[in-house]
Scaffold this motif. Sequence first.
Motif, PDB file in Angstrom:
ATOM      1  N   HIS A   1      19.726  38.728  26.604  1.00 36.29           N
ATOM      2  CA  HIS A   1      19.957  37.326  26.244  1.00 36.29           C
ATOM      3  C   HIS A   1      21.198  36.781  26.951  1.00 36.29           C
ATOM      4  O   HIS A   1      21.287  35.584  27.217  1.00 36.29           O
ATOM      5  CB  HIS A   1      20.153  37.175  24.728  1.00 36.29           C
TER       6      HIS A   1
ATOM      7  N   PRO B   1      19.522  34.727  30.271  1.00 36.26           N
ATOM      8  CA  PRO B   1      19.135  33.861  29.152  1.00 36.26           C
ATOM      9  C   PRO B   1      17.880  33.038  29.420  1.00 36.26           C
ATOM     10  O   PRO B   1      17.139  32.704  28.494  1.00 36.26           O
ATOM     11  CB  PRO B   1      20.353  32.970  28.933  1.00 36.26           C
TER      12      PRO B   1
ATOM     13  N   PHE C   1      14.563  33.901  27.790  1.00 34.74           N
ATOM     14  CA  PHE C   1      14.383  33.703  26.353  1.00 34.74           C
ATOM     15  C   PHE C   1      14.436  32.235  25.936  1.00 34.74           C
ATOM     16  O   PHE C   1      14.275  31.920  24.765  1.00 34.74           O
ATOM     17  CB  PHE C   1      15.452  34.488  25.588  1.00 34.74           C
ATOM     18  N   GLU C   2      14.661  31.336  26.891  1.00 35.56           N
ATOM     19  CA  GLU C   2      14.808  29.914  26.550  1.00 35.56           C
ATOM     20  C   GLU C   2      13.570  29.337  25.888  1.00 35.56           C
ATOM     21  O   GLU C   2      13.666  28.603  24.907  1.00 35.56           O
ATOM     22  CB  GLU C   2      15.197  29.108  27.786  1.00 35.56           C
TER      23      GLU C   2
ATOM     24  N   THR D   1      13.266  30.693  22.340  1.00 38.16           N
ATOM     25  CA  THR D   1      14.356  30.182  21.510  1.00 38.16           C
ATOM     26  C   THR D   1      14.165  28.706  21.204  1.00 38.16           C
ATOM     27  O   THR D   1      14.424  28.259  20.088  1.00 38.16           O
ATOM     28  CB  THR D   1      15.712  30.427  22.203  1.00 38.16           C
TER      29      THR D   1
ATOM     30  N   LEU E   1      20.750  31.204  21.770  1.00 44.67           N
ATOM     31  CA  LEU E   1      20.494  32.364  22.634  1.00 44.67           C
ATOM     32  C   LEU E   1      21.569  33.425  22.411  1.00 44.67           C
ATOM     33  O   LEU E   1      21.283  34.613  22.322  1.00 44.67           O
ATOM     34  CB  LEU E   1      20.477  31.949  24.106  1.00 44.67           C
ATOM     35  N   GLN E   2      22.808  32.972  22.306  1.00 49.59           N
ATOM     36  CA  GLN E   2      23.913  33.910  22.089  1.00 49.59           C
ATOM     37  C   GLN E   2      23.852  34.530  20.696  1.00 49.59           C
ATOM     38  O   GLN E   2      24.080  35.733  20.535  1.00 49.59           O
ATOM     39  CB  GLN E   2      25.249  33.214  22.306  1.00 49.59           C
TER      40      GLN E   2
ATOM     41  N   ASN F   1      21.110  34.917  18.788  1.00 49.35           N
ATOM     42  CA  ASN F   1      19.971  35.839  18.741  1.00 49.35           C
ATOM     43  C   ASN F   1      20.251  37.112  19.534  1.00 49.35           C
ATOM     44  O   ASN F   1      19.894  38.209  19.105  1.00 49.35           O
ATOM     45  CB  ASN F   1      18.704  35.162  19.264  1.00 49.35           C
ATOM     46  N   GLY F   2      20.896  36.963  20.688  1.00 47.89           N
ATOM     47  CA  GLY F   2      21.257  38.145  21.475  1.00 47.89           C
ATOM     48  C   GLY F   2      22.205  39.063  20.718  1.00 47.89           C
ATOM     49  O   GLY F   2      22.062  40.290  20.742  1.00 47.89           O
TER      50      GLY F   2
END
Length: 90
Positions: free
Chosen positions: A25, A29, A32-33, A36, A48-49, A51-52
Motif C-alpha cells: 500500500h 499505492p 489499491f486505489e 480503496t 490507503l495509508q 489500510n496498509g
Amino acid sequence: MPQEKSNSKAATLAGLSLTGAGVAHFVRPELFEGITKAAFPDDISRHLQINGSIETALGVGFLIPQTRKLAVLGSIGYVGYLAVNVLRNR
C-alpha cells in the motif's frame, strides 16, 4: 503434531502475504486505489495509508504464534469494517 505444523505453515504464509500486501500500500499505492475508492471515496490517500498499516499489523500478528488468535479476530473485524464502508458508499 503434523496438524500443528500445518497450521503453523498456513499462519506463516497468511502473515507474510498480509504483511506484503500492507507494505505494498505504501510502495505501490496505485494498485489499491480502485479498491480503496469503493470503500472510502473521500481522501483515498489517507485511507490507503490506514489500510496498509492495518494489514501490515495484522500480518505481523499472524507471524507471531502468541498473537495469531488476536490477528484472526482483528482480520474478521477489518473485513467487516471494509464491507460496511463499501455498502455505505455505493
